[in-house]
Design an enzyme around this catalytic site. Structure first.
Site, PDB file in Angstrom:
ATOM      1  N   ASP A  20       0.836  -1.214   0.000  1.00  0.00           N
ATOM      2  CA  ASP A  20       0.000   0.000   0.000  1.00  0.00           C
ATOM      3  C   ASP A  20       0.868   1.259   0.000  1.00  0.00           C
ATOM      4  OD1 ASP A  20       0.578  -0.855   2.752  1.00  0.00           O
ATOM      5  OD2 ASP A  20      -0.648   0.837   3.400  1.00  0.00           O
ATOM      6  N   GLU A  54      -0.180  -0.979   5.791  1.00  0.00           N
ATOM      7  CA  GLU A  54       0.941  -0.582   6.652  1.00  0.00           C
ATOM      8  C   GLU A  54       0.901   0.902   6.970  1.00  0.00           C
ATOM      9  OE1 GLU A  54       4.948   0.821   7.844  1.00  0.00           O
ATOM     10  OE2 GLU A  54       3.759   1.454   6.128  1.00  0.00           O
TER      11      GLU A  54
HETATM   12 ZN   LIG Z   1       6.916   1.879   4.101  1.00  0.00          ZN
END
Ligand SMILES: [Zn+2]
Length: 423
Positions: A104, A168
């Site tokens: 992501d 994340e």
């Molecule tokens: Zn990163």
């Protein structure tokens, strides 16, 4: 079989140079802003499957994540956000290794500031694009390791897992899911852009809200009211004094060179509705950093104590104590020792391939490594090509040579850590 030489590993990576560049450009071109990682993850899964890995693709569920929500944050959605683990089964009994990272990205902030398209473009030795450094370069590096091992004719003794995760940038949804699926590798290397240093420590952070109550009055009679803004000022000054005290008294060998080891940043203040009214309420929100060795609970407790101590010295505030709350994602601070076998193995693999020493390194920000260290027995470090200061910036890029070198290092590491099977 004998260990492949350094030169043979480098040659095998070099032979796939164009393919590596093309794969990164391809992955950068697939949009995967946090919350919409489905297409990118399907590309990763299909690639690993066609390379002969056993592929496990799984969704996270709200129920499963609920107990960890303070660590990984609230999710915009759980739909079509698979995490992926490709397994290259070892042919013997040895330690296992997981390599990978997050697919992501943050959104493009201001397209006009991009000199090259965020969808990706090769310019000389640089691969420009959103996520090129943070961290699709690292994901591609991990994906290439099984191919290089294949080219070298190496069968590992221990299992090698290639992991690509979601969420994340928001706190670590995909890594938490991977942990909850029961993976417990003997070592984890997250290929974040660390300038090819070995990231052994992640700083912690708390997000706080302080609410101060005053008493409303007409501005023309302000002495009949209590201004919440005035009452907040000594609290704010004390937060800065606390930051300075901590800077002088709390030490950690990997952090002492930072100009500010644990920034306390007040990022927003809301108070008052009207110029001629004494505001009866102020809400301030901020972020407080801390180091490995300091617990989240203790930092919360100290914040409460600090604010309470200021309030005690003030007649109004001691009668109307400010309220301190913590909200949003809270990041624990974690580290593994510099002399840990995993840290040492990555340092050695880098030295072997590049001919130069790299160093153990500490980050003030949180990374997914903290989740492995906090919730499992698996040690985790960061190591990857790419320039961390370019992350979340326009004109983000990765560089081809360091990327190729990092793939050779990861291949060397996989061989050293997992061992070579007899047959
Ligand atoms: Zn990163």
């Amino acid at each position: 079989m004998p260990e492949p030489t350094t030169a043979s590993i480098q040659a095998a990576v070099e032979a796939r140079r164009d393919e590596i560049v093309q794969m990164l450009l391809h992955l950068v071109a697939i949009p995967s802003v946090t919350g919409n990682e489905g297409d990118a993850q399907r590309f990763v899964a299909e690639t690993l499957r066609s390379d002969g890995l056993e592929v496990h693709s799984f969704l996270s569920s709200e129920e499963e994540i609920a107990p960890y929500v303070t660590h990984v944050g609230e999710q915009p959605s759980f739909d079509d956000r698979p995490s992926v683990v490709g397994t290259l089964k070892g042919r013997g009994e040895s330690k296992s290794l997981m390599i990978g990272g997050h697919v992501d990205t943050v959104p493009v902030e201001d397209r006009a500031r991009w000199e090259y398209p965020p969808e990706g473009q090769l310019v000389g030795d640089r691969i420009y694009g959103l996520g090129a450094t943070d961290m699709k370069g690292g994901v591609v590096a991990a994906m290439m390791v099984p191919r290089i091992l294949h080219d070298l004719g190496v069968h590992l003794a221990g299992d090698l897992f290639i992991n690509s995760v979601t969420g994340e940038e928001d706190g670590g949804l995909g890594t938490m899911s991977t942990i909850l699926q029961g993976y417990h590798p003997d070592g984890v290397v997250i290929t974040e852009p660390t300038y090819q240093r070995v990231g052994v420590a992640s700083g912690g952070s708390l997000v706080f809200r302080i609410t101060v109550t005053g008493k409303a009055a007409h501005g023309g009679n302000r002495n009949q009211g209590v201004n919440a803004i005035e009452k907040f000022i000594p609290i704010f000054q004390d937060l800065l004094a606390w930051e300075a005290e901590r800077q002088a008294t709390v030490h950690h060998p990997l952090y002492d060179h930072y100009e500010n080891k644990f920034p306390i940043n007040v990022g927003s203040i809301r108070a008052g509705e009207w110029a001629s009214t004494v505001p009866d309420k102020l809400t301030a929100e901020g972020r407080l950093g801390f180091l490995p060795g300091e617990s989240m609970e203790s930092m919360m407790e100290q914040t409460h104590q600090r604010v309470a101590a200021v309030a005690e010295k003030d007649d109004w505030l001691s009668e109307h104590p400010p309220v301190v709350e913590f909200f949003s994602g809270q990041f624990v601070a974690e580290e593994i020792p510099v002399d840990h076998p995993l840290t040492q193995a990555v340092l050695a693999a880098h030295k072997d391939i590049s001919g130069e020493e790299t160093e153990a390194w500490a980050l003030t920000a949180g990374t997914d490594a903290r989740l492995w260290i906090h919730f499992t027995e698996s040690p985790a470090v960061l190591y990857g090509a790419g320039l961390l200061h370019l992350a979340h910036q326009s004109n983000e890029y990765n560089e081809v040579e360091p990327l190729l070198e990092s793939i050779a290092v990861l291949t060397r590491l996989a061989i050293d850590w997992c061992g070579i099977a007899d047959s």
